[in-house]
Design a protein around this motif. Structure first.
Motif, PDB file in Angstrom:
ATOM      1  N   THR A 124      63.387 -32.966  -5.092  1.00  0.00           N
ATOM      2  CA  THR A 124      62.173 -32.156  -5.299  1.00  0.00           C
ATOM      3  C   THR A 124      61.590 -32.372  -6.692  1.00  0.00           C
ATOM      4  O   THR A 124      61.175 -31.434  -7.361  1.00  0.00           O
ATOM      5  N   VAL A 125      61.513 -33.639  -7.113  1.00  0.00           N
ATOM      6  CA  VAL A 125      60.965 -33.961  -8.429  1.00  0.00           C
ATOM      7  C   VAL A 125      59.466 -34.169  -8.355  1.00  0.00           C
ATOM      8  O   VAL A 125      58.691 -33.553  -9.090  1.00  0.00           O
TER       9      VAL A 125
ATOM     10  N   ALA B  83      60.756 -31.573 -12.626  1.00  0.00           N
ATOM     11  CA  ALA B  83      59.430 -30.962 -12.551  1.00  0.00           C
ATOM     12  C   ALA B  83      58.401 -31.863 -11.911  1.00  0.00           C
ATOM     13  O   ALA B  83      57.707 -31.474 -10.971  1.00  0.00           O
TER      14      ALA B  83
HETATM   15  K   LIG Z   1      58.919 -30.844  -8.644  1.00  0.00           K
END
Ligand SMILES: [K+]
Ligand SMILES: [K+]
Lengths: 443, 443
Positions: free
Chosen positions: B386-387, B272
């Motif tokens: 995609t953190v 996230a």
């Molecule tokens: K993210």
């Protein structure tokens, strides 16, 4: 009844303990020096696993007797690795069918077929001949430099250390003083490359050169030669390109020495561990690419470490063929079967997992603020791949970290060797377009 | 004629360019602030790929209009990823046979069978309902804190950002101020976990809870739930154990807040990107384990990134079964076929290769001595997976490095998504002990 992987693990452990006991005896220590048991254990592990990392200075902390013991450990370790690897490849592994195995054995033992005893005799003979030639050449430099007695011993020690990819040197600065020395650099590099090719490849090439028709080059040899050439070229370009302007490595050297030093570092990074440049002052990009080269390592069946060139090739080639939507990997007109692909990827992933796990332990145990992330990461991969290069971090490790590195050197040495033997072989009933390739050694 | 992978790659590229053009317009910028095209491109990529890395401060450098555009990019990106992933899993992939696919579609769309349109309608409906509930709960904190207008917008923005695993926050310190805030931490964490489970898993669980007999839990769901629980527990223990004494992270907090912060960081690290602790001051062991958690990522078919939990599980399980000498990998009494194993390992190795390649470029282009090795390594994995977490390195990147990170965010997003579609499916005529498991999504 003891299995082959257990035999390898136990014999290395026993050799290490004997070596550590000998190197812990004060009679092996340099005048006025003392070596703890942990330091002796570290040195014995490093020597028998032909790694080359040192918590102490073997040229000063040990006397001639201690150095001879290190020399013997290196030679026993190197021969042990080659013999285990070759015998298991030819005799034990169920993956190569019997007639192929006989043919292979005929080629490499060159005189007699299939038997283990003449094979081992040939391995020993070949090793000593090459090391003898190497020592004679090195003596041309070491005798004028160090006098007859010490010079001849140094020539033998460094020749053995180079051919077995051990990386032990008797100078405190390892090989830094020889950065512009053509003779020492090239002879050492040549010994390292020969040792890193592996015994099967060397004898197959010799047999092929003597009788090209009768003894074809095996797929295994073609792959080893191609990968070695490609990686050496790639490594040379990395050092040349990324260190060209570094005032603490290449910048002060003239063009010829820049080329020589880049080539030499490219040779040693793949597994040997001598160095004529200081890895502690290289740029982070150079160091990270060095880590990758160390991790790939040398050819299977050699004294080199790492995941091995064949493993790396199969991994990359099959990943690429997956991306291209092809179902199979082709190598020199032969199909690589899925079992081999899975085995290669397994070796790669387990190795990454092991290095990462041990690296985390080094981080958790760390008490020295002068040992940052990159230094310990470099150290972990160097220990696992039995390279022996260091960003000068080894002497700064605390006892807990030394034990982790000892474990890493031991597991990095016996791991790939035992995987190669332990993997269960299962035949596949597959649609065959190309004849299946099953005799690529993985790990 | 355009192939599905090309469609994904092109539609993401088009969306990024439109977003960048809009965010480059001065009318979207904060009062007295200016944003370059490269910064706008970076922000648009980060938003559409739901990454969350920021070279600028979206809460200040953009006005409300700019923030709404970012919100839309996040929502479009998130829905796009889920829709592509789900539709391809159910409709396009040749690996799942037709009757299985229909059964799967019946379960997850819960009302109608097989059609794409009702499926997409359900995805949208479900997303908006969850995000609405999340926004209402977050408004309980944001409205008292920021007033009605801003408070409601903040509630919607952070709910959408959390459920889509985007990690964008409108506070300059991201979520640092909420380190001890149960409501914000837990609601955000719950939205993130739901979003990271993936749409198929969520609806399968709902359907199972409503009619346990008719709708069994799929293997895919069981694996996702198990892996999520295991990784969350593992991550919480890492932060708790390794940061307990760190005076700049957990040490000043009381026990309850220590637990809350460790759990929250464990949730966000997996994909996230919100953070209530500062990753710039954590210990190197914590950071390295965080890098591994980021790399593993969330479940396939979710907005989360990384190589995905299923890929990681299959890789590890098959490596382990190889070590044990077993030929096959068993998961919930079903055999994982070799094609799946090779695919998982390929995704893992290609991802490692891509991250390493881009990381080397970041090192080579680096001009800032305040950006050491670990900072850039963390940044590379965070961008690829995609953190969106950062050791506060993103604003220090130079333009060349920004372009590398943009590429990494884009490739990290579309790469695994297109691999899952692009892989050629070939049936194997294999000896079957367990029924073959082919419907585990990889990548
Ligand atoms: K993210
Ligand atoms: K070595």
């Amino acid at each position: 009844r003891i299995s082959p992987p257990q035999l390898i693990a136990l014999s290395f452990a026993a050799g290490i303990l004997v070596g550590a006991a000998l190197l812990a005896l004060p009679v092996t220590h340099g005048a006025g020096r003392s070596v703890t048991f942990l330091q002796a254990l570290f040195t014995a592990t490093s020597a028998l696993c032909v790694t080359g990392l040192n918590v102490i200075d073997p040229g000063r902390d040990f006397n001639r007797l201690g150095q001879v013991i290190i020399l013997i450990l290196i030679q026993v370790g190197g021969l042990g690795i080659i013999t285990f690897g070759t015998v298991f490849a030819l005799v034990t592994r169920r993956r190569v069918n019997y007639s192929e195995r006989i043919r292979l054995a005929q080629q490499v033992s060159a005189f007699s077929a299939g038997d283990v005893v003449p094979l081992i005799r040939n391995i020993f003979l070949y090793t000593f001949v090459i090391e003898g030639v190497g020592a004679l050449l090195l003596a041309l430099r070491f005798v004028p430099l160090e006098g007859w007695g010490r010079g001849l011993f140094y020539a033998v020690f460094h020749s053995v250390s180079a051919f077995n990819n051990a990386g032990f040197a008797l100078y405190s600065d390892n090989y830094l003083r020889f950065v512009g020395d053509d003779l020492v650099s090239l002879v050492t590099a040549f010994l390292i490359i020969l040792g890193g090719l592996g015994f099967l490849v060397q004898l197959n090439v010799v047999a092929h050169l003597l009788r090209p028709r009768r003894n074809r080059l095996l797929v295994h040899s073609k792959l080893a030669l191609t990968m070695t050439a490609a990686l050496l070229l790639f490594g040379t370009l990395i050092y040349l390109g990324l260190e060209w302007n570094n005032p603490r490595t290449l910048a002060p050297l003239n063009l010829e020495d820049k080329l020589l030093a880049s080539f030499f570092q490219s040779v040693v990074t793949r597994t040997a561990g001598f160095n004529t440049l200081d890895y502690g002052v290289m740029g982070p990009a150079t160091l990270f690419l060095s880590i990758i080269l160390m991790f790939i390592g040398a050819n299977p069946g050699s004294t080199g470490g790492g995941i091995k060139t064949s493993t790396f090739y199969v991994m990359m080639a099959s990943a690429w063929s997956m991306v291209r939507g092809r179902g199979e990997v082709v190598l020199f007109s032969r199909r690589i079967d899925r079992e081999t692909v899975i085995r290669a990827m397994t070796v790669g992933l387990l190795s990454i997992g092991l290095v990462n796990l041990m690296f985390v332990l080094l981080l958790i145990f760390n008490t020295n603020p002068n040992l940052p992330f990159l230094h310990l990461f470099f150290e972990s991969v160097s220990a696992f791949a039995t390279v022996g290069l260091s960003m000068n971090a080894t002497p700064l490790l605390n006892p807990a970290q030394e034990i982790v590195v000892i474990l890493l050197m031991y597991l990095g040495r016996i791991g790939p060797l035992t995987f190669a033997v332990a993997f269960n072989s299962r035949e596949e009933a597959d649609l065959v377009k190309y004849p299946a390739e099953k005799d690529i050694l993985i790990g």
